[in-house]
Design a protein around this motif. Structure first.
Motif, PDB file in Angstrom:
ATOM      1  N   LEU A 140     -23.962 -33.990 -81.867  1.00 25.08           N
ATOM      2  CA  LEU A 140     -25.329 -33.491 -81.754  1.00 25.08           C
ATOM      3  C   LEU A 140     -26.004 -34.042 -80.505  1.00 25.08           C
ATOM      4  O   LEU A 140     -25.899 -35.235 -80.197  1.00 25.08           O
ATOM      5  N   VAL A 141     -26.705 -33.149 -79.806  1.00 23.69           N
ATOM      6  CA  VAL A 141     -27.517 -33.505 -78.647  1.00 23.69           C
ATOM      7  C   VAL A 141     -28.943 -33.061 -78.948  1.00 23.69           C
ATOM      8  O   VAL A 141     -29.179 -31.887 -79.254  1.00 23.69           O
ATOM      9  N   ASP A 187     -32.293 -23.457 -70.976  1.00 23.48           N
ATOM     10  CA  ASP A 187     -31.498 -22.280 -70.601  1.00 23.48           C
ATOM     11  C   ASP A 187     -30.003 -22.586 -70.732  1.00 23.48           C
ATOM     12  O   ASP A 187     -29.210 -21.735 -71.175  1.00 23.48           O
ATOM     13  N   TYR A 188     -29.635 -23.798 -70.369  1.00 25.24           N
ATOM     14  CA  TYR A 188     -28.226 -24.191 -70.373  1.00 25.24           C
ATOM     15  C   TYR A 188     -27.690 -24.332 -71.799  1.00 25.24           C
ATOM     16  O   TYR A 188     -26.650 -23.749 -72.145  1.00 25.24           O
ATOM     17  N   VAL A 189     -28.398 -25.102 -72.634  1.00 25.21           N
ATOM     18  CA  VAL A 189     -27.853 -25.364 -73.976  1.00 25.21           C
ATOM     19  C   VAL A 189     -28.027 -24.174 -74.925  1.00 25.21           C
ATOM     20  O   VAL A 189     -27.348 -24.103 -75.955  1.00 25.21           O
ATOM     21  N   ARG A 190     -28.910 -23.239 -74.572  1.00 26.03           N
ATOM     22  CA  ARG A 190     -29.089 -22.061 -75.417  1.00 26.03           C
ATOM     23  C   ARG A 190     -28.106 -20.943 -75.084  1.00 26.03           C
ATOM     24  O   ARG A 190     -28.084 -19.912 -75.752  1.00 26.03           O
ATOM     25  N   GLY A 209     -27.567 -24.170 -80.969  1.00 27.02           N
ATOM     26  CA  GLY A 209     -28.677 -25.028 -81.344  1.00 27.02           C
ATOM     27  C   GLY A 209     -29.805 -24.331 -82.056  1.00 27.02           C
ATOM     28  O   GLY A 209     -29.771 -23.122 -82.318  1.00 27.02           O
ATOM     29  N   VAL A 210     -30.811 -25.130 -82.347  1.00 30.85           N
ATOM     30  CA  VAL A 210     -32.015 -24.646 -83.001  1.00 30.85           C
ATOM     31  C   VAL A 210     -33.188 -25.485 -82.511  1.00 30.85           C
ATOM     32  O   VAL A 210     -33.038 -26.682 -82.228  1.00 30.85           O
ATOM     33  N   GLU A 268     -35.180 -29.830 -79.470  1.00 31.29           N
ATOM     34  CA  GLU A 268     -34.055 -28.908 -79.389  1.00 31.29           C
ATOM     35  C   GLU A 268     -32.817 -29.651 -79.884  1.00 31.29           C
ATOM     36  O   GLU A 268     -32.418 -30.661 -79.307  1.00 31.29           O
ATOM     37  N   ILE A 269     -32.231 -29.162 -80.986  1.00 29.37           N
ATOM     38  CA  ILE A 269     -31.061 -29.802 -81.568  1.00 29.37           C
ATOM     39  C   ILE A 269     -29.852 -28.910 -81.297  1.00 29.37           C
ATOM     40  O   ILE A 269     -29.777 -27.784 -81.783  1.00 29.37           O
ATOM     41  N   SER A 270     -28.936 -29.413 -80.507  1.00 30.06           N
ATOM     42  CA  SER A 270     -27.766 -28.638 -80.077  1.00 30.06           C
ATOM     43  C   SER A 270     -26.489 -29.291 -80.556  1.00 30.06           C
ATOM     44  O   SER A 270     -26.337 -30.505 -80.475  1.00 30.06           O
ATOM     45  N   CYS A 271     -25.565 -28.474 -81.036  1.00 25.37           N
ATOM     46  CA  CYS A 271     -24.262 -28.952 -81.465  1.00 25.37           C
ATOM     47  C   CYS A 271     -23.234 -28.596 -80.402  1.00 25.37           C
ATOM     48  O   CYS A 271     -23.153 -27.451 -79.953  1.00 25.37           O
TER      49      CYS A 271
END
Length: 220
Positions: free
Chosen positions: A178-179, A194-197, A205-206, A215-218
């Motif tokens: 998780l980031v 823009d990058y992580v989405r 992420g969400v 912003e929670i990114s897997c």
């Protein structure tokens, strides 16, 4: 075993968080005193910005901190990395969770010498300094020496550096890591978002709607 079921409730930790959140409530007033507008900051380097903002707490929100604590408790990461210690509010939440898990460490970065020194004092006073390592200086330099896996990454430093820091650490991120990034409402975080989405970059992420947004990114 911890003496409290939740280290966040331990008197030294809760007192430190209350003190710092009260100080952080004056951030807007402090910022207005330090500079009149964005033009004052546009020509400054990251180090100059950090030095100029050394009186500003810029913390994660109280709810955001509790979310970070719960995520760490659930995941039980061995190595938690934080970009942007400031005075240590978010770091205390991360470290409290690590302490209550009974395993792990927090590696955190801070560019301001004043903030790093204050944070170290707070970590020692709360008894959490044994699970926290503070890397003082430019995170793009201090984290470049990192050799261990990054099992949880929290990005809350200068927003225009969040993407470069993430890309620097990507070789250390295993699938499922998780980031989390704070302040999705700030325009300067736009390139990162823009990058992580974009799933082509290896994330899903969400946006968690707490205060300025997390912003929670897997890592896929």
């Amino acid at each position: 075993m911890p003496t409290h079921p939740c280290t966040l409730a331990e008197p030294r930790v809760s007192a430190a968080l209350t003190r710092m959140f009260e100080a952080a409530a004056r951030d807007d007033e402090t910022a207005a005193r330090l500079w009149s507008g964005p033009d004052d900051r546009e020509s400054l380097t990251a180090q100059e910005l950090a030095d100029a903002a050394q009186e500003i707490y810029m913390p994660v929100s109280a709810d955001g901190g509790r979310l970070l604590y719960n995520l760490i408790r659930a995941i039980k990461p061995a190595n938690v990395v934080e970009f942007g210690t400031s005075y240590g509010i978010s770091t205390l939440h991360l470290a409290a969770a690590v302490r209550d898990n009974g395993t792990g460490q927090v590696i955190t970065t801070e560019m301001s010498r004043t903030k790093a020194a204050s944070a170290r004092d707070t970590f020692a006073a709360t008894g959490l300094d044994d699970v926290i390592t503070v890397l003082e200086g430019n995170a793009l330099q201090t984290l470049a020496a990192l050799r261990q896996p990054v099992d949880f990454l929290f990005l809350d430093g200068w927003k225009d550096l969040c993407l470069p820091v993430l890309q620097l650490l990507e070789p250390h991120l295993a699938p499922g890591t998780l980031v989390v990034a704070d302040d999705v409402d700030l325009p300067s975080l736009g390139p990162y978002l823009d990058y992580v989405r974009d799933t082509a970059n290896g994330y899903h992420g969400v946006t968690f709607p707490v205060e300025d947004g997390l912003e929670i990114s897997c890592r896929l």
